[in-house]
Enzyme design. Structure first.
Site, PDB file in Angstrom:
ATOM      1  N   LEU A   1       0.815  -1.218   0.000  1.00  0.00           N
ATOM      2  CA  LEU A   1       0.000   0.000   0.000  1.00  0.00           C
ATOM      3  C   LEU A   1       0.843   1.261   0.000  1.00  0.00           C
ATOM      4  O   LEU A   1       0.380   2.320  -0.395  1.00  0.00           O
ATOM      5  CB  LEU A   1      -0.937   0.020   1.221  1.00  0.00           C
ATOM      6  CG  LEU A   1      -1.985  -1.097   1.283  1.00  0.00           C
ATOM      7  CD1 LEU A   1      -2.766  -1.007   2.581  1.00  0.00           C
ATOM      8  CD2 LEU A   1      -2.929  -1.015   0.089  1.00  0.00           C
ATOM      9  N   GLY A   2       2.089   1.158   0.465  1.00  0.00           N
ATOM     10  CA  GLY A   2       2.937   2.350   0.498  1.00  0.00           C
ATOM     11  C   GLY A   2       4.029   2.231   1.536  1.00  0.00           C
ATOM     12  O   GLY A   2       4.258   1.173   2.129  1.00  0.00           O
ATOM     13  N   GLN A   3       4.706   3.336   1.757  1.00  0.00           N
ATOM     14  CA  GLN A   3       5.823   3.404   2.692  1.00  0.00           C
ATOM     15  C   GLN A   3       5.552   4.547   3.663  1.00  0.00           C
ATOM     16  O   GLN A   3       5.334   5.685   3.248  1.00  0.00           O
ATOM     17  CB  GLN A   3       7.146   3.650   1.948  1.00  0.00           C
ATOM     18  CG  GLN A   3       8.387   3.501   2.810  1.00  0.00           C
ATOM     19  CD  GLN A   3       8.771   2.041   3.011  1.00  0.00           C
ATOM     20  OE1 GLN A   3       8.242   1.163   2.341  1.00  0.00           O
ATOM     21  NE2 GLN A   3       9.664   1.781   3.953  1.00  0.00           N
TER      22      GLN A   3
ATOM     23  N   ALA B   1       6.466   6.558   7.677  1.00  0.00           N
ATOM     24  CA  ALA B   1       7.634   7.007   8.431  1.00  0.00           C
ATOM     25  C   ALA B   1       8.272   5.860   9.191  1.00  0.00           C
ATOM     26  O   ALA B   1       9.495   5.822   9.379  1.00  0.00           O
ATOM     27  CB  ALA B   1       7.220   8.130   9.390  1.00  0.00           C
TER      28      ALA B   1
ATOM     29  N   ARG C   1       7.191  -0.131   6.082  1.00  0.00           N
ATOM     30  CA  ARG C   1       6.315  -0.579   5.003  1.00  0.00           C
ATOM     31  C   ARG C   1       4.876  -0.749   5.487  1.00  0.00           C
ATOM     32  O   ARG C   1       4.625  -1.118   6.630  1.00  0.00           O
ATOM     33  CB  ARG C   1       6.873  -1.912   4.504  1.00  0.00           C
ATOM     34  CG  ARG C   1       6.183  -2.558   3.343  1.00  0.00           C
ATOM     35  CD  ARG C   1       6.960  -3.823   3.001  1.00  0.00           C
ATOM     36  NE  ARG C   1       6.239  -4.698   2.113  1.00  0.00           N
ATOM     37  CZ  ARG C   1       6.525  -5.987   1.967  1.00  0.00           C
ATOM     38  NH1 ARG C   1       7.514  -6.513   2.656  1.00  0.00           N
ATOM     39  NH2 ARG C   1       5.839  -6.739   1.122  1.00  0.00           N
TER      40      ARG C   1
ATOM     41  N   LYS D   1       1.013  -2.424   9.260  1.00  0.00           N
ATOM     42  CA  LYS D   1       2.044  -1.383   9.370  1.00  0.00           C
ATOM     43  C   LYS D   1       3.254  -2.039  10.026  1.00  0.00           C
ATOM     44  O   LYS D   1       3.228  -2.401  11.191  1.00  0.00           O
ATOM     45  CB  LYS D   1       1.505  -0.225  10.231  1.00  0.00           C
ATOM     46  CG  LYS D   1       2.297   1.054  10.192  1.00  0.00           C
ATOM     47  CD  LYS D   1       1.514   2.130  10.959  1.00  0.00           C
ATOM     48  CE  LYS D   1       2.214   3.458  10.920  1.00  0.00           C
ATOM     49  NZ  LYS D   1       1.430   4.492  11.657  1.00  0.00           N
TER      50      LYS D   1
ATOM     51  N   TYR E   1      -8.832  -2.444   7.481  1.00  0.00           N
ATOM     52  CA  TYR E   1      -8.473  -1.961   6.149  1.00  0.00           C
ATOM     53  C   TYR E   1      -9.459  -0.886   5.706  1.00  0.00           C
ATOM     54  O   TYR E   1     -10.676  -1.088   5.727  1.00  0.00           O
ATOM     55  CB  TYR E   1      -8.480  -3.116   5.154  1.00  0.00           C
ATOM     56  CG  TYR E   1      -8.172  -2.697   3.741  1.00  0.00           C
ATOM     57  CD1 TYR E   1      -6.928  -2.181   3.412  1.00  0.00           C
ATOM     58  CD2 TYR E   1      -9.140  -2.806   2.741  1.00  0.00           C
ATOM     59  CE1 TYR E   1      -6.640  -1.786   2.104  1.00  0.00           C
ATOM     60  CE2 TYR E   1      -8.865  -2.422   1.439  1.00  0.00           C
ATOM     61  CZ  TYR E   1      -7.617  -1.913   1.134  1.00  0.00           C
ATOM     62  OH  TYR E   1      -7.343  -1.517  -0.148  1.00  0.00           O
TER      63      TYR E   1
ATOM     64  N   ALA F   1     -10.531   1.016   2.572  1.00  0.00           N
ATOM     65  CA  ALA F   1     -10.358   0.750   1.140  1.00  0.00           C
ATOM     66  C   ALA F   1     -10.080   2.005   0.315  1.00  0.00           C
ATOM     67  O   ALA F   1      -9.392   1.932  -0.712  1.00  0.00           O
ATOM     68  CB  ALA F   1     -11.601   0.042   0.599  1.00  0.00           C
TER      69      ALA F   1
ATOM     70  N   ASP G   1      -0.996  16.233  15.086  1.00  0.00           N
ATOM     71  CA  ASP G   1      -0.739  16.164  13.644  1.00  0.00           C
ATOM     72  C   ASP G   1      -2.039  15.895  12.897  1.00  0.00           C
ATOM     73  O   ASP G   1      -2.090  15.078  11.986  1.00  0.00           O
ATOM     74  CB  ASP G   1       0.291  15.072  13.350  1.00  0.00           C
ATOM     75  CG  ASP G   1       0.909  15.225  11.957  1.00  0.00           C
ATOM     76  OD1 ASP G   1       0.711  16.284  11.335  1.00  0.00           O
ATOM     77  OD2 ASP G   1       1.585  14.295  11.501  1.00  0.00           O
TER      78      ASP G   1
END
Length: 863
Positions: A572-574, A576, A579, A600, A648, A650, A708
């Site tokens: 799904l992405g990267q 901080a 993965r 995560k 999850y 979506a 944040d």
């Protein structure tokens, strides 16, 4: 009261007014072929002109002032529906725009006369200065803006008007083909005052304000003989400042004190030392102590038989205020504004650094004019060129590469990183070029701003000197062995040696007895246990007492899930921490064979601090149970890498969700009847806002500060439910009214109020400010806040009293709610329950308006 004020804002917009606003906020409707339509936009905003080309048209062309516009302009683009889109409006975009097209009825054209409005901004203004009592002083201030701004002057917060001993003149001028307003003010100087120049203009129905302040220090016209006689020169004989004033010569004492020999200043200094400075960390602690001593007991000089006290030096004051004690000084000033003062301060006040004389200032006899504390001086006996001693404060070598091999930016340059620290008062910064330095010893070792636009600054990898130990003072040296081995030292070492031998003997005895017990069986002092045949090494591991109990927070034990059961699906992405990927987890939720999750995973090379933050986020989420806060379903904490298992979502993060549904990205699928155009109405945007507010009510009532809050940290489910996520920066307030961050905290500048930016304070009120910015993101479809500004420019923009302008698709009632969130005084901002209640009311009002529109038209308006 704040809640009712918020509801009042919502009730102002009656049915016919509100519905007309939502109808025209999407596109420039009502264009005709008869004459140009006059339109305007605000400088720096995004804008779009819709040509409304008929479907049967075969040719479309845009032009500005008769010159054709191509689709490769830097800030202009022609969208698939033939609209003209501006990424950031500037004054250069003003002009006559024409959209021409060919249709069945022949050639047609539509025209717009486009005007750009610019908020007021002060360009030139006076700086702090000293004047003589009774002088006629004159100051000038220049501001730009469109409409031309009006300039007003204030003295200690009260407006200066003509006829009260002052003369104010405003006039417009031209310079380099640009029009600006210049204001001159003339008045008599009678006392030291804070003077403010304020420029303002009206953009729509909103007043835009820019202001600059400076100190006008007024000194007596003639020497005050009587005042000089009230003091005398003498050697300091006190205790609290002994180490800082030794060897400075005579200091000044005020004989008018109720207590002689400076005892009053001694007591005040001691009180500040014990109540304030004792809790201060280095390098501020030592610097503040020294400056305080030179302030309480200034250098003394005899002039014409009178004892004169010399004020602090500008360089020492600036070094403490802007570098060594930046946070501490700012907190004192902020507390003073709120009426909170240090009880032990007595008659001491924070000095006005800009009014102080410089170190090099001397009188006609060559005598210095200030008391130099030496905070900015180089200690020549500690200078090094090739290695470091202590923290490398006096390293003057030519290393100019950071520890990761990035070249250093020149200290005199503002590119690629704009900065105002360190202040140019430290002697070690003279001719520093782009060399690694540690001005004032503020960092553990020398550093520099880097030439990498992404990496702002970094420490330099410079070796320590062979005879220096990192972290110790450079004054410490290895003592000769002969001078160290005194009789007392010999006796001490002998005692230590005997004690060490005795300790080793006791360890041997205990180990021997333990081994004997293991060979002969363990005998309990009360119950005989030797009849039990137990082999300790064969006992079954109990995760409650072995790895989990010692390594992982107890709050996570109930969520432990076997990592080998996770079934990977796709990345799904990267993030901080590492993965993020989508997966399936069998039997994770009760009654479900498989649960769809987002994993995560902490990267393997993570530092101990990063692992601690990762686990802290898990512990925070483990406590939460709310429909608008992302749910933590499990953890994999036994073994490496550590993983967090989330429900999850979506549709991904809210920022990308808004961008993909922006009006600029609408795609009509005419060729495929199975696909439909998805648009978000004002009701949809308000529902998103209300869901985030609901989650923040839950957090604030439990004492948590998110720190944040932004659309990038909210997630959207497949049924369009929005949930708050990413609690890596969250903190619980416990008993304190605010949380103070540390130097390693991430800084989401564009979502932070001034009290967080300047004083590192985070409260529920600072979350409210961030929520206002989050609202602005939602109603602008994820435009970056303060688009086109650097972080430093954002801070200056806020300090000038400015705020974000109304988002393109934001109704006035919602924008009014945003402005309440951005009030300078934190206590004047609405609470999250008040914000939630107002958004509930607005959502109902918007739904009613859209219902009325559907009843009257076939095509309801969307945003």
């Amino acid at each position: 009261m704040m809640y009712f004020r918020s509801l009042l804002v919502a009730s102002i917009f009656a049915q016919h007014v509100f519905c007309s606003v939502t109808e025209t906020s999407i596109e420039n409707s009502g264009l005709t072929d008869a004459k140009p339509l006059s339109i305007s936009a605000i400088h720096g905003s995004r804008f779009q002109l819709s040509c409304d080309v008929p479907a049967e048209s075969i040719y479309t062309q845009w032009s500005k002032n008769g010159i054709r516009i191509s689709n490769n302009e830097s800030r202009l683009s022609i969208t698939p529906d033939q609209s003209l889109s501006f990424s950031s409006i500037s004054k250069a975009d003003e002009g006559l725009y024409e959209c021409s097209f060919e249709g069945e009825e022949g050639s047609r054209a539509r025209q717009w006369q486009f005007h750009v409005e610019v908020p007021a901004r002060i360009k030139e203004f006076p700086t702090s200065q000293s004047v003589t009592f009774g002088d006629s002083v004159e100051f000038s201030c220049e501001a730009i803006g469109d409409p031309l701004p009006n300039i007003s002057w204030f003295r200690d917060g009260k407006q200066i008007l003509n006829g009260d001993g002052s003369q104010v003149t405003n006039a417009s001028h031209y310079r380099q083909f640009k029009e600006f307003t210049k204001s001159d003010i003339t008045f008599l100087a009678v006392k030291t005052e804070n003077i403010t120049c304020r420029a303002s203009n009206m953009i729509g129905d909103t007043e835009r304000i820019s202001s600059r302040s400076f100190i006008m220090s007024v000194y007596p016209r003639e020497p005050d003989e009587t005042k000089a006689l009230r003091g005398y020169c003498s050697l300091y004989n006190g205790f609290i400042c002994k180490s800082h004033l030794a060897g400075v010569g005579f200091v000044w004492f005020n004989v008018s004190d109720d207590k002689a020999s400076g005892l009053l200043n001694e007591e005040i200094t001691k009180g500040i030392w014990e109540t304030v400075l004792v809790h201060t960390k280095e390098p501020c602690k030592s610097a503040a102590e020294k400056l305080l001593c030179h302030y309480a007991f200034p250098h003394c000089r005899i002039l014409n038989g009178n004892a004169l006290s010399l004020p602090l030096c500008y360089e020492d004051c600036i070094a403490v205020r802007q570098s060594l004690c930046f946070n501490e000084w700012s907190l004192i000033e902020e507390d003073k504004k709120r009426g909170v003062v240090i009880g032990s301060r007595g008659h001491f006040r924070l000095p006005q650094c800009e009014t102080l004389p410089r170190v090099d200032d001397v009188d006609e006899n060559g005598h210095p004019k200030c008391s130099h504390a030496g905070l900015t001086k180089i200690k020549k006996d500690q200078v090094t060129k090739t290695c470091l001693r202590g923290n490398g404060r006096f390293y003057l070598g030519e290393a100019n590469i950071t520890k990761q091999g990035i070249p250093c930016q020149s200290w005199n340059s503002q590119s690629p990183h704009s900065h105002n620290r360190p202040p140019p008062v430290f002697e070690e910064m003279k001719d520093a070029k782009n060399y690694c330095r540690n001005p004032g010893g503020e960092e553990p070792k020398p550093w520099c701003y880097t030439m990498d636009p992404i990496v702002r600054w970094q420490h330099c990898d410079i070796p320590y000197c062979p005879d220096a130990v990192p972290g110790l003072s450079p004054d410490i040296r290895m003592l000769p062995i002969d001078s160290a081995m005194t009789p007392a030292m010999t006796l001490l070492l002998s005692g230590v040696g005997c004690g060490a031998l005795l300790f080793l003997f006791l360890v041997f005895v205990v180990f021997w007895r333990f081994s004997k017990q293991r060979r002969n069986g363990y005998h309990h002092p009360i119950v005989e246990m030797n009849q039990l045949d137990i082999d300790v090494d064969k006992l079954t591991d109990n995760v409650a007492y072995h790895p989990m109990g010692s390594l992982v927070d107890s709050r996570l034990e109930r969520l432990e899930y076997p990592r080998n059961d996770i079934i990977y699906i796709r990345d799904l992405g990267q993030g901080a921490f590492g993965r993020v990927f989508q997966a399936k987890a069998p039997n994770l939720a009760k009654g479900e064979e498989f649960s769809l999750i987002a994993v995560k995973m902490l990267k393997e090379e993570a530092t101990e601090d990063l692992r601690s933050d990762f686990e802290r986020e898990a512990c925070i989420l483990a406590e939460f149970d709310h429909p608008h806060i992302v749910k933590l379903l499990g953890v994999c904490a036994i073994g490496k890498p550590m993983c967090l298992l989330f429900e999850y979502m979506a549709c991904g993060d809210l920022n990308e969700y808004l961008r993909s549904h922006s009006p600029n990205n609408y795609i009509v699928y005419n060729s495929n009847p199975g696909l439909s155009e998805i648009r978000l109405s004002v009701v949809d945007l308000t529902r998103i806002s209300r869901q985030i507010a609901s989650g923040m009510v839950y957090l604030s009532e439990r004492g948590f500060v998110h720190r944040d809050l932004a659309t990038r940290n909210c997630l959207v489910s497949d049924v369009h439910i929005v949930k708050i996520a990413d609690f890596g920066l969250s903190q619980k307030l416990y008993m304190q009214p605010y949380y103070k961050g540390n130097d390693n905290d991430a800084i989401p500048v564009r979502w932070m109020p001034l009290e967080s930016l300047l004083y590192n304070r985070y409260t529920t009120e600072s979350d409210v400010w961030a929520f206002g910015v989050c609202l602005w993101e939602i109603y602008s479809f994820a435009v970056q806040p303060y688009y086109g500004m650097t972080h430093e420019e954002v801070v200056r923009f806020l300090q000038d009293g400015n705020s974000l302008q109304k988002p393109q698709y934001g109704p006035p009632s919602v924008f009014e709610l945003m402005k309440q969130c951005w009030r300078i005084e934190p206590t004047e901002r609405p609470t999250f329950p008040e914000l939630y209640g107002t958004l509930v009311q607005l959502e109902r009002e918007f739904e009613r308006c859209l219902t009325l529109k559907r009843d009257g038209t076939t095509s309801p308006a969307h945003i």
